[in-house]
Design an enzyme around this catalytic site. Structure first.
Site, PDB file in Angstrom:
ATOM      1  CG  ASN A  44       3.026  -1.552 -32.241  1.00 34.46           C
ATOM      2  OD1 ASN A  44       3.957  -1.000 -32.806  1.00 34.46           O
ATOM      3  ND2 ASN A  44       1.774  -1.206 -32.465  1.00 34.46           N
ATOM      4  CD  GLU A  46      -1.672  -3.606 -34.517  1.00 34.90           C
ATOM      5  OE1 GLU A  46      -2.254  -3.707 -35.616  1.00 34.90           O
ATOM      6  OE2 GLU A  46      -1.799  -2.624 -33.761  1.00 34.90           O
ATOM      7  CB  CYS A  55       2.798  -3.651 -26.133  1.00 38.46           C
ATOM      8  SG  CYS A  55       1.026  -3.553 -25.909  1.00 38.46           S
ATOM      9  CD  GLU A  57       5.166  -0.070 -24.382  1.00 33.66           C
ATOM     10  OE1 GLU A  57       4.786  -0.916 -25.230  1.00 33.66           O
ATOM     11  OE2 GLU A  57       4.549   0.983 -24.153  1.00 33.66           O
ATOM     12  CB  CYS A  88      -1.228  -0.990 -22.293  1.00 36.47           C
ATOM     13  SG  CYS A  88      -0.396  -2.585 -22.376  1.00 36.47           S
ATOM     14  CB  CYS A  91       3.404  -2.690 -21.229  1.00 37.30           C
ATOM     15  SG  CYS A  91       3.252  -3.473 -22.844  1.00 37.30           S
TER      16      CYS A  91
END
Ligand code: THU
Length: 131
Positions: A44, A46, A55, A57, A88, A91
């Site tokens: 990830n 940010e 993210c 994934e 999430c 994703c």
């Protein structure tokens, strides 16, 4: 070439160390298995504007697509939690569209390993034929 689940999890654990998560301090690593045993990893990343965060994934799948891969079998997702955490919703949607009904391996930095199908995490996905 055969890729073991252990190797996939190991790769996800390694890339998790590169996660850029100064805001949440929630570090995620993922390793996506493509055809011919190729593995694409992602962590990830940010952003101070929060909403621009990518993210782990999606980082992995976008890397794979960029490299020309279109066939996928499994993804391992590693978090530093007590139990494995599922991807999430965003994703799940992206993985579903680009990879199909992947096997999803949820693991932590200890001994937790759980395998689920993406279709069970996203039972009624939106897809292109609706639009
Ligand atoms: N995160 C992921 O990398 N994958 C998920 O499926 C869930 C959330 C990241 C995004 C953010 O950087 C941090 O975890 C906290 O939500």
């Amino acid at each position: 070439m055969e890729v073991t689940a252990t190797r996939l999890i190991d790769q996800a654990r390694q890339v998790r160390q590169r996660a850029h998560a100064p805001y949440s301090r929630f570090f995620v690593g993922s390793a996506l298995e493509a055809d011919e045993g190729r593995i694409f990893t992602g962590c990830n990343v940010e952003n101070a504007s929060y909403g621009l965060t990518v993210c782990a994934e999606r980082a992995a799948v976008f890397k794979a697509i960029s490299e020309g891969c279109r066939e996928f079998t499994r993804i391992a997702i590693v978090t530093g939690t007590e139990v494995g955490t599922p991807p999430c919703g965003a994703c799940c949607q992206v993985l579903w569209e680009l990879c199909g009904n992947l096997e999803v391996i949820l693991a932590n930095m200890d001994t937790w390993i759980e395998t689920v199908q993406l279709a069970d995490l996203l039972p009624r996905p939106f897809h292109a034929s609706f639009s």
